[in-house]
Design a protein around this motif. Structure first.
Motif, PDB file in Angstrom:
ATOM      1  N   ILE A  13     -53.591  60.713  19.222  1.00 39.72           N
ATOM      2  CA  ILE A  13     -53.081  59.369  19.500  1.00 39.72           C
ATOM      3  C   ILE A  13     -52.846  58.606  18.200  1.00 39.72           C
ATOM      4  CG2 ILE A  13     -53.661  57.136  20.530  1.00 39.72           C
ATOM      5  CD1 ILE A  13     -55.073  58.733  22.759  1.00 39.72           C
ATOM      6  N   ARG A  14     -53.788  58.739  17.266  1.00 40.61           N
ATOM      7  CA  ARG A  14     -53.604  58.053  15.970  1.00 40.61           C
ATOM      8  C   ARG A  14     -52.363  58.576  15.261  1.00 40.61           C
ATOM      9  NH1 ARG A  14     -59.308  58.365  15.919  1.00 40.61           N
ATOM     10  NH2 ARG A  14     -59.246  60.348  14.779  1.00 40.61           N
ATOM     11  N   ARG A  15     -52.154  59.877  15.319  1.00 42.40           N
ATOM     12  CA  ARG A  15     -51.004  60.469  14.627  1.00 42.40           C
ATOM     13  C   ARG A  15     -49.673  59.989  15.201  1.00 42.40           C
ATOM     14  NH1 ARG A  15     -51.492  66.078  12.195  1.00 42.40           N
ATOM     15  NH2 ARG A  15     -53.663  66.343  11.586  1.00 42.40           N
ATOM     16  N   VAL A  16     -49.591  59.868  16.521  1.00 40.83           N
ATOM     17  CA  VAL A  16     -48.287  59.571  17.132  1.00 40.83           C
ATOM     18  C   VAL A  16     -48.028  58.076  17.285  1.00 40.83           C
ATOM     19  CG1 VAL A  16     -48.269  61.765  18.364  1.00 40.83           C
ATOM     20  CG2 VAL A  16     -49.131  59.730  19.522  1.00 40.83           C
ATOM     21  N   THR A  17     -49.013  57.244  16.974  1.00 39.32           N
ATOM     22  CA  THR A  17     -48.794  55.798  17.080  1.00 39.32           C
ATOM     23  C   THR A  17     -48.811  55.081  15.735  1.00 39.32           C
ATOM     24  OG1 THR A  17     -51.171  55.404  17.448  1.00 39.32           O
ATOM     25  CG2 THR A  17     -49.778  55.694  19.406  1.00 39.32           C
ATOM     26  N   ALA A  18     -49.254  55.749  14.699  1.00 39.63           N
ATOM     27  CA  ALA A  18     -49.382  55.090  13.399  1.00 39.63           C
ATOM     28  C   ALA A  18     -48.021  54.641  12.867  1.00 39.63           C
ATOM     29  CB  ALA A  18     -50.043  56.034  12.399  1.00 39.63           C
ATOM     30  N   ASP A  19     -47.965  53.400  12.396  1.00 40.89           N
ATOM     31  CA  ASP A  19     -46.787  52.843  11.710  1.00 40.89           C
ATOM     32  C   ASP A  19     -45.532  52.785  12.574  1.00 40.89           C
ATOM     33  OD1 ASP A  19     -48.296  52.603   9.318  1.00 40.89           O
ATOM     34  OD2 ASP A  19     -47.902  54.714   8.853  1.00 40.89           O
ATOM     35  N   ARG A  20     -45.685  52.783  13.894  1.00 37.98           N
ATOM     36  CA  ARG A  20     -44.525  52.649  14.775  1.00 37.98           C
ATOM     37  C   ARG A  20     -44.197  51.169  14.964  1.00 37.98           C
ATOM     38  NH1 ARG A  20     -41.991  57.602  15.322  1.00 37.98           N
ATOM     39  NH2 ARG A  20     -43.535  59.233  15.684  1.00 37.98           N
ATOM     40  N   VAL A  21     -42.915  50.873  15.013  1.00 37.70           N
ATOM     41  CA  VAL A  21     -42.459  49.487  15.157  1.00 37.70           C
ATOM     42  C   VAL A  21     -42.163  49.202  16.623  1.00 37.70           C
ATOM     43  CG1 VAL A  21     -40.688  47.816  14.506  1.00 37.70           C
ATOM     44  CG2 VAL A  21     -41.492  49.501  12.840  1.00 37.70           C
ATOM     45  N   GLN A  22     -42.730  48.130  17.135  1.00 33.03           N
ATOM     46  CA  GLN A  22     -42.532  47.737  18.530  1.00 33.03           C
ATOM     47  C   GLN A  22     -41.478  46.630  18.627  1.00 33.03           C
ATOM     48  OE1 GLN A  22     -43.862  49.030  21.206  1.00 33.03           O
ATOM     49  NE2 GLN A  22     -45.625  50.192  20.462  1.00 33.03           N
ATOM     50  N   PRO A  23     -40.757  46.568  19.753  1.00 39.72           N
ATOM     51  CA  PRO A  23     -39.816  45.457  19.953  1.00 39.72           C
ATOM     52  C   PRO A  23     -40.560  44.164  20.249  1.00 39.72           C
ATOM     53  CG  PRO A  23     -39.931  46.791  21.928  1.00 39.72           C
ATOM     54  CD  PRO A  23     -40.749  47.512  20.888  1.00 39.72           C
ATOM     55  N   GLY A  24     -39.862  43.052  20.234  1.00 42.21           N
ATOM     56  CA  GLY A  24     -40.491  41.758  20.463  1.00 42.21           C
ATOM     57  C   GLY A  24     -41.104  41.596  21.834  1.00 42.21           C
ATOM     58  N   THR A  25     -40.666  42.411  22.805  1.00 40.02           N
ATOM     59  CA  THR A  25     -41.226  42.308  24.157  1.00 40.02           C
ATOM     60  C   THR A  25     -42.624  42.906  24.260  1.00 40.02           C
ATOM     61  OG1 THR A  25     -40.003  44.331  24.678  1.00 40.02           O
ATOM     62  CG2 THR A  25     -39.020  42.224  25.371  1.00 40.02           C
ATOM     63  N   THR A  26     -43.052  43.679  23.257  1.00 42.85           N
ATOM     64  CA  THR A  26     -44.408  44.233  23.258  1.00 42.85           C
ATOM     65  C   THR A  26     -45.357  43.229  22.627  1.00 42.85           C
ATOM     66  OG1 THR A  26     -43.536  46.478  23.046  1.00 42.85           O
ATOM     67  CG2 THR A  26     -45.862  46.149  22.527  1.00 42.85           C
ATOM     68  N   LEU A  27     -46.201  42.617  23.445  1.00 46.74           N
ATOM     69  CA  LEU A  27     -47.160  41.638  22.954  1.00 46.74           C
ATOM     70  C   LEU A  27     -48.451  42.302  22.485  1.00 46.74           C
ATOM     71  CD1 LEU A  27     -46.650  38.869  25.679  1.00 46.74           C
ATOM     72  CD2 LEU A  27     -45.430  39.217  23.509  1.00 46.74           C
ATOM     73  N   LEU A  28     -48.802  43.439  23.087  1.00 44.33           N
ATOM     74  CA  LEU A  28     -49.962  44.222  22.667  1.00 44.33           C
ATOM     75  C   LEU A  28     -49.651  45.683  22.944  1.00 44.33           C
ATOM     76  CD1 LEU A  28     -52.908  44.225  21.604  1.00 44.33           C
ATOM     77  CD2 LEU A  28     -53.652  44.144  23.987  1.00 44.33           C
ATOM     78  N   GLY A  29     -49.623  46.478  21.890  1.00 43.12           N
ATOM     79  CA  GLY A  29     -49.242  47.872  22.020  1.00 43.12           C
ATOM     80  C   GLY A  29     -50.427  48.807  22.147  1.00 43.12           C
ATOM     81  N   PRO A  30     -50.268  50.074  21.751  1.00 41.84           N
ATOM     82  CA  PRO A  30     -51.325  51.068  21.904  1.00 41.84           C
ATOM     83  C   PRO A  30     -52.597  50.684  21.151  1.00 41.84           C
ATOM     84  CG  PRO A  30     -49.234  52.114  21.368  1.00 41.84           C
ATOM     85  CD  PRO A  30     -49.037  50.637  21.177  1.00 41.84           C
ATOM     86  N   GLY A  31     -53.734  51.119  21.715  1.00 37.79           N
ATOM     87  CA  GLY A  31     -55.000  50.913  21.036  1.00 37.79           C
ATOM     88  C   GLY A  31     -56.039  50.173  21.841  1.00 37.79           C
ATOM     89  N   ASP A  32     -55.655  49.584  22.967  1.00 30.16           N
ATOM     90  CA  ASP A  32     -56.610  48.881  23.807  1.00 30.16           C
ATOM     91  C   ASP A  32     -56.655  49.552  25.178  1.00 30.16           C
ATOM     92  OD1 ASP A  32     -58.349  46.689  24.710  1.00 30.16           O
ATOM     93  OD2 ASP A  32     -57.503  45.616  22.992  1.00 30.16           O
ATOM     94  N   ASP A  33     -57.358  48.941  26.138  1.00 28.79           N
ATOM     95  CA  ASP A  33     -57.449  49.532  27.477  1.00 28.79           C
ATOM     96  C   ASP A  33     -56.111  49.508  28.200  1.00 28.79           C
ATOM     97  OD1 ASP A  33     -60.129  50.209  27.364  1.00 28.79           O
ATOM     98  OD2 ASP A  33     -60.789  48.235  28.037  1.00 28.79           O
ATOM     99  N   ALA A  34     -55.258  48.572  27.868  1.00 28.88           N
ATOM    100  CA  ALA A  34     -53.924  48.474  28.457  1.00 28.88           C
ATOM    101  C   ALA A  34     -53.029  47.717  27.502  1.00 28.88           C
ATOM    102  CB  ALA A  34     -53.980  47.763  29.817  1.00 28.88           C
TER     103      ALA A  34
END
Length: 314
Positions: A13-34
């Motif tokens: 999960i760390r490998r595939v999410t590191a340094d990825r850019v999210q669009p403005g509609t993402t208020l909270l991305g990967p790393g939490d319960d939801a």
């Protein structure tokens, strides 16, 4: 070569999410319960597709990033078919413990690339062990204040229009089944579809009365639209232009290329119905809607043979 067994679930999960850019509609991305995704008009369009190794893809036919793009496209096209703008993907992944990490990183890169091309982000998911690679992707989208365009609104007198290519993915699959890897453009269409994402909201703004993603075959999916709307749809083959490249491939394989256009799936074009005169730029009229039993005709007559793909047929 590192495998999933070596790096573990959270290392992957760390490998595939590191340094990825999210669009403005993402208020909270990967790393939490939801994740938290913006829904400005209070509604969320949601859909899910499952891709199974050796059913929807083969890694001896497609590179891992092709698989990721295809999995994302299948879902993002469904969002567009509702007249919505894609905002986010959630990804469930099952795979054997000895799957190479670079394979999974490639799939993830494809998912991120296709999501980005549609203006969406990959906002979360889950990983589990399994006997084969299985991708379950959920796409979310925004209607931007518009009503959804469903399959159920086609009316007698409407025209049927198409946006996007059809027949190419089916031609590519036939080529691969014959043991060839070229022509590259045709095989590539099977590996990575090119859905016209922006055409969905465009059709909604133009007044489309119904719409569907062409995933299982033009006739099969128009059949779903006809059934939901309680109308008859008649497709005119004179409006379906077979590209020269498909004519060449069909000649080499000894098949009728029109069948690819009528019944081939996985291109993820959009088919919609419009009042006459409301068809927007970039769409091609391919038929009409009449009163009658829920049915799809080709040049005024029933089509002989299968209308498209059915997972559980035969």
């Amino acid at each position: 070569m590192n495998t999933l067994r070596d790096v573990g679930e959270f290392g992957l999960i760390r490998r595939v999410t590191a340094d990825r850019v999210q669009p403005g509609t993402t208020l909270l991305g990967p790393g939490d319960d939801a994740a938290v995704v913006e829904a400005r008009d209070g509604r969320v369009v949601a859909c899910t597709d499952v891709l199974v190794e050796c059913v929807h893809f083969r890694l001896d036919w497609s590179a891992p990033d092709h698989v990721g793009r295809k999995a994302a496209a299948a879902n993002l096209a469904d969002v567009a078919a509702m007249g919505a703008v894609p905002t986010a993907l959630l990804v469930g992944l099952a795979c054997p413990r000895d799957t190479p990490v670079e394979t999974l990183e490639g799939i993830a890169s494809g998912l991120w690339a296709e999501a980005s091309s549609a203006g969406a982000g990959v906002v979360g998911g889950d990983v589990a062990a399994g006997p084969a690679i299985v991708l379950s992707v959920t796409a979310l989208g925004s209607l931007e204040g518009r009503p959804p365009v469903t399959r159920a609104g086609a009316k007698p007198g409407d025209v049927v229009a198409l946006c996007g290519r059809i027949g190419w993915a089916a031609a590519g699959l036939d080529v691969l089944h014959r043991g060839f890897r070229s022509p590259v453009a045709v095989v590539g269409a099977h590996r990575v579809p090119e859905p016209p994402y922006a055409a969905g909201p465009q059709a909604a703004r133009a007044g489309a009365t119904s719409m569907i993603d062409v995933s299982d075959g033009l006739l099969a999916d128009l059949g779903h639209l006809a059934a939901a709307s309680g109308v008859t749809v008649d497709v005119s083959t004179s409006a379906l232009v077979v590209p020269p490249r498909l004519v060449e491939v069909a000649s080499a394989l000894g098949v009728d290329p029109l069948e690819w256009l009528l019944t081939g799936g996985e291109d993820h074009a959009l088919a919609a119905t419009f009042p006459p005169g409301a068809v927007p730029e970039g769409w091609t009229v391919i038929g009409g809607v009449t009163e009658g039993d829920a049915a799809v005709l080709v040049d005024g007559a029933p089509h002989e043979g299968a209308a498209g793909w059915d997972h559980f047929a035969g």
